[in-house]
Design a protein around this motif. Structure first.
Motif, mmCIF file in Angstrom:
data_model
loop_
_atom_site.group_PDB
_atom_site.id
_atom_site.type_symbol
_atom_site.label_atom_id
_atom_site.label_comp_id
_atom_site.label_asym_id
_atom_site.label_seq_id
_atom_site.Cartn_x
_atom_site.Cartn_y
_atom_site.Cartn_z
ATOM 1 N N PRO A 171 53.053 38.921 47.160
ATOM 2 C CA PRO A 171 52.416 39.592 46.014
ATOM 3 C C PRO A 171 52.312 38.710 44.776
ATOM 4 C CG PRO A 171 54.060 41.004 47.045
ATOM 5 C CD PRO A 171 54.234 39.637 47.645
ATOM 6 N N GLU A 172 53.157 37.645 44.740
ATOM 7 C CA GLU A 172 53.155 36.774 43.572
ATOM 8 C C GLU A 172 51.986 35.797 43.577
ATOM 9 O OE1 GLU A 172 56.894 34.873 43.493
ATOM 10 O OE2 GLU A 172 58.032 36.700 43.076
ATOM 11 N N LYS A 173 51.336 35.666 44.733
ATOM 12 C CA LYS A 173 50.221 34.735 44.848
ATOM 13 C C LYS A 173 48.913 35.496 44.847
ATOM 14 C CE LYS A 173 52.844 31.272 47.464
ATOM 15 N NZ LYS A 173 52.903 30.488 48.729
ATOM 16 N N PRO A 174 47.859 34.906 44.309
ATOM 17 C CA PRO A 174 46.565 35.597 44.307
ATOM 18 C C PRO A 174 46.011 35.755 45.697
ATOM 19 C CG PRO A 174 46.303 33.330 43.556
ATOM 20 C CD PRO A 174 47.787 33.576 43.665
ATOM 21 N N LEU A 175 45.274 36.818 45.894
ATOM 22 C CA LEU A 175 44.693 37.125 47.192
ATOM 23 C C LEU A 175 43.494 36.217 47.447
ATOM 24 C CD1 LEU A 175 44.759 39.048 49.632
ATOM 25 C CD2 LEU A 175 43.221 40.556 48.361
ATOM 26 N N SER A 182 49.024 44.788 40.792
ATOM 27 C CA SER A 182 48.452 45.474 39.628
ATOM 28 C C SER A 182 49.428 45.562 38.483
ATOM 29 C CB SER A 182 48.001 46.886 40.026
ATOM 30 O OG SER A 182 49.120 47.646 40.482
ATOM 31 N N ILE A 183 50.714 45.522 38.798
ATOM 32 C CA ILE A 183 51.726 45.549 37.730
ATOM 33 C C ILE A 183 51.688 44.242 36.953
ATOM 34 C CG2 ILE A 183 54.198 45.668 37.275
ATOM 35 C CD1 ILE A 183 54.460 47.419 39.776
ATOM 36 N N LEU A 210 41.339 40.608 41.271
ATOM 37 C CA LEU A 210 42.206 41.043 42.359
ATOM 38 C C LEU A 210 41.816 42.430 42.852
ATOM 39 C CD1 LEU A 210 44.714 40.357 44.044
ATOM 40 C CD2 LEU A 210 46.100 41.452 42.265
ATOM 41 N N ALA A 211 41.506 43.341 41.908
ATOM 42 C CA ALA A 211 41.116 44.697 42.299
ATOM 43 C C ALA A 211 39.819 44.680 43.102
ATOM 44 C CB ALA A 211 40.948 45.560 41.049
ATOM 45 N N GLU A 212 38.883 43.846 42.742
ATOM 46 C CA GLU A 212 37.626 43.750 43.487
ATOM 47 C C GLU A 212 37.874 43.237 44.911
ATOM 48 O OE1 GLU A 212 35.083 41.291 41.198
ATOM 49 O OE2 GLU A 212 34.598 42.855 39.715
ATOM 50 N N GLU A 213 38.781 42.271 45.043
ATOM 51 C CA GLU A 213 39.075 41.731 46.369
ATOM 52 C C GLU A 213 39.739 42.792 47.241
ATOM 53 O OE1 GLU A 213 38.428 38.829 49.005
ATOM 54 O OE2 GLU A 213 37.836 38.804 46.889
ATOM 55 N N HIS A 214 40.637 43.565 46.658
ATOM 56 C CA HIS A 214 41.276 44.660 47.393
ATOM 57 C C HIS A 214 40.262 45.709 47.797
ATOM 58 C CE1 HIS A 214 45.573 43.791 45.724
ATOM 59 N NE2 HIS A 214 45.275 43.068 46.801
ATOM 60 N N ASP A 254 35.686 53.048 39.779
ATOM 61 C CA ASP A 254 36.539 52.639 38.647
ATOM 62 C C ASP A 254 36.243 51.213 38.218
ATOM 63 O OD1 ASP A 254 37.702 55.118 38.689
ATOM 64 O OD2 ASP A 254 39.448 54.496 39.886
ATOM 65 N N LEU A 255 35.822 50.380 39.194
ATOM 66 C CA LEU A 255 35.451 49.001 38.859
ATOM 67 C C LEU A 255 34.012 48.906 38.347
ATOM 68 C CD1 LEU A 255 37.037 47.159 41.911
ATOM 69 C CD2 LEU A 255 37.831 47.100 39.534
ATOM 70 N N ARG A 256 33.335 50.078 38.213
ATOM 71 C CA ARG A 256 31.971 50.184 37.724
ATOM 72 C C ARG A 256 30.963 49.451 38.623
ATOM 73 N NH1 ARG A 256 31.931 52.878 33.381
ATOM 74 N NH2 ARG A 256 29.718 52.427 32.967
ATOM 75 N N SER A 257 31.322 49.353 39.909
ATOM 76 C CA SER A 257 30.383 48.868 40.927
ATOM 77 C C SER A 257 29.766 50.105 41.569
ATOM 78 C CB SER A 257 31.098 48.004 41.959
ATOM 79 O OG SER A 257 31.628 46.847 41.366
ATOM 80 N N PHE A 258 28.812 50.711 40.815
ATOM 81 C CA PHE A 258 28.337 52.036 41.188
ATOM 82 C C PHE A 258 27.498 52.020 42.473
ATOM 83 C CE2 PHE A 258 28.733 52.356 36.467
ATOM 84 C CZ PHE A 258 29.878 53.130 36.485
#
Length: 957
Positions: free
Chosen positions: A49-53, A101-102, A113-117, A157-161
């Motif tokens: 979790p400490e490393k970027p996805l 996310s924390i 990160l949220a977009e990749e998830h 939520d990421l506004r990718s409608f």
């Protein structure tokens, strides 16, 4: 949320099963792809979790997924393996996202990160969709739709409608094949409703409102008589209504009202379906809240009757709504209907309603006051003071109340007066003042002072000094009596003095200014005292205040300029002169001045010229201007270019005009001083060796100045001293040189004689003759007369005056007189129509001069020659053309001159005079009888002489 891949009962546990091995000895194509997918999922599960996805995982999985789709259809075992892989990927995403996310919340990295998830979750949903027909899994369509619905929410939520809409549409397609009547599970039913609402929200975000509303309307079939479902759908209608209202678009109010009414209808239906007390209370609260919102919209639409109806509905029944906004809505609606009695009732009820915030209460008071106007002023004050009975009243509330009632800055008119009066009565109430006592209320006390001060300033600017004075006085109540606020109190006293000055209450104004001066002595207070004395027409007091201003520590010359303007406006010119005179003293110090020195001097001269007998002062300031111009230079003092030329010309012309004016008023000494100064001012602009208009004005000013000096001497009957005579002669020498250069110029030649230069030359000649006589320089006098006689400026009338002047005074010059009169006589006789009256006068004067010059000689040929010349003049003239009285005088005096020679026995001399007398008498009308007597006397005289001669001859013989 982590999701179990098999169980539908426990969604919070992970199911770790290894994929079943293939029964085939050689792996098929789709098994290879599944192995690759599993390898990527293993990589995702093993990520820290400490490393970027890394983005390669989602890219690889999407590529493998596309390849897998091409290998369909699948056996049930393959579908089961795909199902498990989907759940593993989903749960890995949950773990990674919760941990990451924390760390990356609200940052750019967190967004990436949220977009990749979201991409990985979308792949998990697509995997589940491929395996949707697996045998042994209950409700696979619902689970797949749930994956898509949750993924769509993340994309939303990421506004990718677009991606969110794709997820929601895929989920809708999946569940659309199900019979909703056969779905009994509450969670699954809720999923169907949430999916429709989520899809509607996304459509709303992309401004496809029609689709969004249509989806909400379609969702009404998915309520399943559940109060929770009704509440959820109603909340979305309400959210859309508020969103429309926030856009402030055309027709937004009506659209918002329609949507919120839908929400209200759903809340009511949900209330009927509710079975628990908690659910009922919640829906009732939402219904009341919605109804209040509808009431507010009606208020904005101006539908005041609808507002009242809504308020009545809310206040009726066992569950009466006591929300603080209801009386405010009712108040504004009654005001809109112009029913002030009902509005006043609501307002008075608000005073005791402790649930109403102070800001809302104050706003309501302002609304009532603005609507009711002057008629509601007294009610407003009473309600205002009723605030003090509330336990929540604070100094800050009082400040806000006062600020609201006072109104906007710059307001004026009758309404502003009423507002100010109400506020003045409120802030002076002891109970209100008590709120601001102590150090804790220092900030609020300052704020209240500012409110009152600004109100007073606004009224002062609109020249309502009465209201302004009252508000300034009330503001003083909020200034502590301490050293720190001493200057502020002094400022308050000064503005009060200004207000009373504007009301022409001069004594009260002076009292306030004196109080201010005690607290803070400064130039502002001194200037205000000056204005008061000025309006009292106390010139001495005003002038003393001018001196007092200059002694103040904060004095600047601008105050003297202001004082002069004030005095000029009041037509108190001596005070204006005193102010500007003091202002002049500061120019030599080199300080920055409000205006130029030349403007101050010009203003002084202009002011002094408004009244008579100020010539000495005017002369003083004109001399000041000349001295400063000589000291500083023309450009520095007067200014450069055309502006400077006009300023210089103004002073030179003014000096000339005042000199001429003084001369006409017989003030010859002033005339001489002004004209001499004029010559010096004109001399500032003269180029050496160049003859121009300025040269002419210098010459003319000097000559007329000398003429005025001589006239002043005659007026005062005090002779000029030797020094003054020498100084005057020096002036004349200078004028003579200038006159010579002017005369030799193109304007004075053989063909044309300038009348101005003729007069100037003549006046110069007279003045020079007079001064040379004082120096006993008689030879120069004769040369001066001859020079004038030989000039083109010479005219008989001027020669006559020179000749007569030479005969008068204590120092007569008969030689000059004889020359001038003879030249004059010659000039007159050479004219076509001689003036014989003047000719006769000149003849008489020449006879007198000749008579004086002959001395003791018995035979004066010069005298006889004048009589003979007179006879020749008279010969041939018509009767009366030569003045008769002068003719009689000539006859009588010529005849009488024979008397002495007769007595002395000078027979020939006697005969000569008697003969000329008879000859003259022959040409003088009215002397016939005298002529006969004269002829008889001559005959008798000749007989006697004859007889006497006979007797002598007889005796001798």
């Amino acid at each position: 949320m982590r999701i179990d891949e098999i169980s539908t009962q426990d969604l919070g546990q992970k199911h770790h099963e290894s994929p079943s091995p293939s029964t085939s000895s050689s792996p098929s194509h789709h098994q290879i792809i599944l192995s690759q997918i599993e390898a990527s999922i293993n990589q995702a599960e093993n990520l820290s979790p400490e490393k970027p996805l890394p983005t390669t995982i989602s890219d690889d999985l999407r590529r493998f997924l596309n390849q897998l789709n091409q290998s369909a259809p699948f056996t049930n075992s393959v579908k089961l393996r795909i199902w498990k892989l989907s759940f593993r990927l989903w749960n890995a995403c949950v773990d990674l996202y919760n941990a990451a996310s924390i760390r990356f919340r609200s940052t750019t990295s967190g967004t990436v990160l949220a977009e990749e998830h979201a991409k990985l979750r979308h792949i998990a949903a697509d995997l589940l969709s491929i395996a949707s027909g697996v045998v042994g899994v209950p409700s696979p369509e619902i689970k797949t739709a749930s994956f898509y619905q949750k993924t769509g929410i993340i994309w939303h939520d990421l506004r990718s409608f677009e991606l969110a809409s794709a997820c929601f549409e895929r989920a809708t397609d999946i569940v659309s094949k199900l019979d909703t009547n056969l779905i009994s599970n509450a969670g699954e039913r809720k999923l169907l409703l949430d999916l429709s609402i989520a899809r509607s929200r996304t459509a709303w975000e992309v401004s496809d409102r029609n689709v969004a509303i249509a989806l909400l309307n379609r969702a009404k079939t998915l309520l399943f008589e559940s109060p929770e479902h009704h509440k959820a759908l109603a909340n979305q209608y309400s959210a859309f209504g508020k969103s429309v209202l926030s856009k402030n678009e055309t027709g937004a109010l009506n659209e918002a009202l329609r949507l919120v009414n839908e929400a209200l209808d759903l809340y009511e239906k949900g209330l009927h379906a509710a079975r628990t007390r908690e659910c009922m209370l919640e829906l009732k609260e939402l219904k009341s809240k919605t109804l209040r919102f509808i009431s507010a919209v009606h208020l904005q639409l101006g539908e005041f009757e609808s507002v009242i109806k809504c308020v009545k509905v809310l206040r009726e029944g066992d569950n009466e709504d006591h929300h603080p906004s209801l009386p405010v809505l009712a108040l504004k609606a009654w005001l809109g209907l112009r029913r002030f009695a009902e509005a006043e009732k609501e307002l008075r009820g608000m005073v005791v309603n402790k649930g109403i915030p102070e800001s809302v209460w104050v706003s309501s008071v302002e609304a009532y006051f603005q609507a009711a106007g002057t008629a509601g002023a007294e009610t407003t004050k009473e309600v205002f003071l009723g605030l003090l009975g509330r336990c929540s009243v604070s100094a800050g509330a009082a400040v806000r109340v006062a600020h609201r009632v006072v109104g906007k800055d710059g307001s004026s008119g009758e309404g502003s007066k009423v507002r100010a009066k109400v506020v003045a009565e409120l802030v002076s109430d002891e109970r209100v003042i008590a709120l601001f006592s102590g150090e804790a209320a220092a900030k609020q006390r300052t704020a209240m002072h500012a409110v009152l001060w600004n109100c007073a300033a606004d009224n002062f600017r609109s020249k309502d000094y009465e209201t302004s004075a009252e508000m300034f006085e009330k503001s003083m109540l909020y200034i502590p009596y301490d050293i720190e606020n001493r200057i502020l109190r002094a400022k308050g006293y000064r503005v009060l003095g200004l207000c009373h000055l504007g009301l022409s209450r001069l004594d009260q104004a002076l009292e306030y200014i004196n109080e201010s001066d005690k607290l803070e002595p400064n130039v502002a207070s001194a200037f205000l005292k000056f204005k008061i004395f000025l309006q009292k027409n106390d010139q001495a007091g005003s002038i003393n205040q001018i001196q007092a201003m200059t002694t103040c520590v904060d004095f600047s010359p601008d105050f003297l300029s202001l004082a002069a303007h004030e005095a000029i406006a009041c037509h108190v010119f001596p005070v204006a002169v005193a102010s500007l005179s003091n202002l002049l003293n500061f120019y030599v110090t080199g300080k920055s001045m409000p205006t130029t020195e030349v403007v101050v001097l010009r203003t002084l001269v202009s002011i002094l010229s408004q009244e008579s007998n100020n010539e000495q002062e005017i002369l003083k300031f004109l001399k000041w201007a000349y001295n400063r111009a000589s000291e500083l230079g023309l450009d520095c003092f007067f200014g450069k270019g055309e502006v400077g030329r006009r300023e210089w010309n103004w002073f030179a012309v003014s000096s000339w005009n005042f000199g001429i004016k003084s001369g006409k008023e017989m003030k010859f000494q002033l005339c001489a001083d002004f004209l001499r100064l004029a010559s010096e001012l004109y001399g500032l602009k003269v180029d050496d060796g160049k003859v121009d208009e300025n040269t002419t004005m210098i010459c003319k000013s000097i000559i007329l100045s000398v003429s005025a000096i001589i006239a002043s001497e005659n007026q005062k009957k005090i002779a000029l001293t030797d020094t003054e005579v020498k100084q005057t002669m020096e002036l004349l020498d200078r004028a003579g040189k200038l006159l010579k250069s002017i005369s030799s110029g193109p304007r004075l030649n053989d063909d044309q004689v300038n009348s101005f230069e003729v007069d100037l030359f003549f006046v110069y000649t007279l003045c020079a003759y007079d001064i040379q006589g004082r120096l006993n320089d008689f030879g120069s006098q004769l040369l001066l007369a001859k020079h004038f006689a030989n000039s083109k400026a010479c005219e008989p009338k001027y020669l006559l005056q020179i000749g007569l002047s030479a005969l008068q005074g204590p120092r007569p010059n008969h030689e000059v007189a004889a020359f001038a009169l003879n030249e004059c006589l010659t000039g007159l006789l050479s004219s076509p129509l001689p003036e014989y009256q003047t000719v006769a006068l000149i003849v008489r004067k020449l006879i007198s001069v000749a008579n004086v010059r002959r001395g003791d000689a018995d035979d004066d040929d010069a005298v006889y020659g004048m009589y003979k010349q007179a006879y020749r003049i008279m010969v041939g003239l018509k009767d009366g053309e030569f003045p008769i009285e002068e003719g009689k005088w000539l006859v009588t005096t010529a005849w009488n001159r024979a008397a002495l020679p007769v007595k002395l026995g000078q027979i020939d001399v006697a005969k000569k005079w008697m003969s000329i007398g008879l000859e003259l008498a022959m040409h003088v009308p009215g002397m016939e009888s005298y002529k006969a007597s004269m002829e008889d006397f001559v005959s008798s005289f000749e007989r006697e002489l004859h007889e006497e001669n006979i007797g002598k001859n007889t005796a001798n013989s």
